[in-house]
Design an enzyme around this catalytic site. Sequence first.
Site, short mmCIF file in Angstrom:
data_model
loop_
_atom_site.label_atom_id
_atom_site.label_comp_id
_atom_site.label_asym_id
_atom_site.label_seq_id
_atom_site.Cartn_x
_atom_site.Cartn_y
_atom_site.Cartn_z
N HIS A 140 -2.14 -11.37 11.02
CA HIS A 140 -1.43 -11.88 9.83
C HIS A 140 -0.77 -13.22 10.17
O HIS A 140 -0.83 -14.17 9.39
CB HIS A 140 -0.31 -10.91 9.41
CG HIS A 140 -0.76 -9.59 8.91
ND1 HIS A 140 -0.29 -8.40 9.39
CD2 HIS A 140 -1.64 -9.26 7.92
CE1 HIS A 140 -0.84 -7.39 8.73
NE2 HIS A 140 -1.68 -7.88 7.84
N LYS A 183 -1.93 3.08 0.06
CA LYS A 183 -1.33 3.26 1.39
C LYS A 183 0.09 3.78 1.26
O LYS A 183 0.79 3.42 0.30
CB LYS A 183 -1.27 1.90 2.13
CG LYS A 183 -2.61 1.31 2.49
CD LYS A 183 -2.41 -0.03 3.19
CE LYS A 183 -3.73 -0.71 3.51
NZ LYS A 183 -3.53 -2.10 3.97
N ARG A 191 -11.56 -10.32 7.39
CA ARG A 191 -12.01 -9.83 8.70
C ARG A 191 -13.49 -9.46 8.64
O ARG A 191 -14.28 -10.18 8.08
CB ARG A 191 -11.16 -8.64 9.13
CG ARG A 191 -9.71 -8.98 9.41
CD ARG A 191 -8.89 -7.74 9.63
NE ARG A 191 -9.00 -6.88 8.46
CZ ARG A 191 -8.34 -5.74 8.27
NH1 ARG A 191 -7.53 -5.32 9.21
NH2 ARG A 191 -8.49 -5.03 7.18
N SER A 210 -3.02 -3.17 10.85
CA SER A 210 -1.69 -2.56 11.04
C SER A 210 -1.83 -1.07 11.34
O SER A 210 -1.10 -0.54 12.17
CB SER A 210 -0.84 -2.75 9.79
OG SER A 210 -0.63 -4.12 9.55
O1 PNS Z 1 -2.36 -5.75 3.24
P1 PNS Z 1 -3.06 -5.07 2.09
O2 PNS Z 1 -2.63 -3.62 1.97
O3 PNS Z 1 -4.55 -5.20 2.15
O4 PNS Z 1 -2.59 -5.83 0.77
C1 PNS Z 1 -3.04 -5.43 -0.50
C2 PNS Z 1 -2.07 -5.94 -1.58
C3 PNS Z 1 -0.67 -5.40 -1.33
C4 PNS Z 1 -2.06 -7.46 -1.56
C5 PNS Z 1 -2.64 -5.42 -2.95
O5 PNS Z 1 -2.67 -4.02 -2.95
C6 PNS Z 1 -1.82 -5.94 -4.13
O6 PNS Z 1 -2.05 -7.05 -4.59
N1 PNS Z 1 -0.84 -5.14 -4.58
C7 PNS Z 1 0.01 -5.52 -5.70
C8 PNS Z 1 -0.40 -4.82 -6.98
C9 PNS Z 1 -1.55 -5.53 -7.64
O7 PNS Z 1 -1.47 -6.68 -8.04
N2 PNS Z 1 -2.67 -4.81 -7.74
C10 PNS Z 1 -3.89 -5.32 -8.33
C11 PNS Z 1 -4.71 -6.06 -7.32
S1 PNS Z 1 -6.16 -6.67 -8.03
#
Ligand code: PNS
Length: 163
Positions: free
Chosen positions: A18, A42, A91, A129
């Site tokens: 990150h 998660k 990744r 993570s």
């Molecule tokens: O590190 P991650 O878990 O891959 O991040 C994913 C994250 C938190 C960026 C994604 O789940 C997100 O954008 N969450 C906020 C809610 C949202 O906007 N959901 C729709 C995504 S299209």
Amino acid sequence: MSRVAICPGSFDPVTVGHLDIITRAAKMFDKVIVVVMTNSSKSPSFSAEERMMMITKACEGLDNVYVDCYDGLLAEYAAMRDAGAIVKGLRAMSDFEYEFQMALTNKKLNPNVETVFLTTKAENMYLSSSMVKEIARMGGDIREFVPDVIHNEIINRLQKERN
Ligand code: PNS
């Protein structure tokens, strides 16, 4: 185009992978906001406050990087901050479909924001993570995978969780 970029994620906890993406984004944009968000698939081990604190420590010295948290839609947050870009690390191939779907959905929800993918360094290709947490919980060495300044905090916290 706005020169503000958002680096969103769960950051549970922030890894050197990150940090590499955040550092590179900080060179490309005037201002980078690292935002701790909810990923509904998660359940985090660290609270949003703990995750923000760890990112803040890891990003010390990156003067145009700010840390925030938001429990809502990423597209909405980007509009609120007038951000022109969402920066994400890409990744191995397994990331691609999920990231592509999110990028298209975010574009639909907020046409003013572009998703920019930065390929991870080869050595971070398989770093995550959840892998870091599993290694730490089983007493393995995670020094190579997390920023030095937060290494002890992660170990102490995960060992407490175990006891
Ligand atoms: O590190 P991650 O878990 O891959 O991040 C994913 C994250 C938190 C960026 C994604 O789940 C997100 O954008 N969450 C906020 C809610 C949202 O906007 N959901 C729709 C995504 S299209």
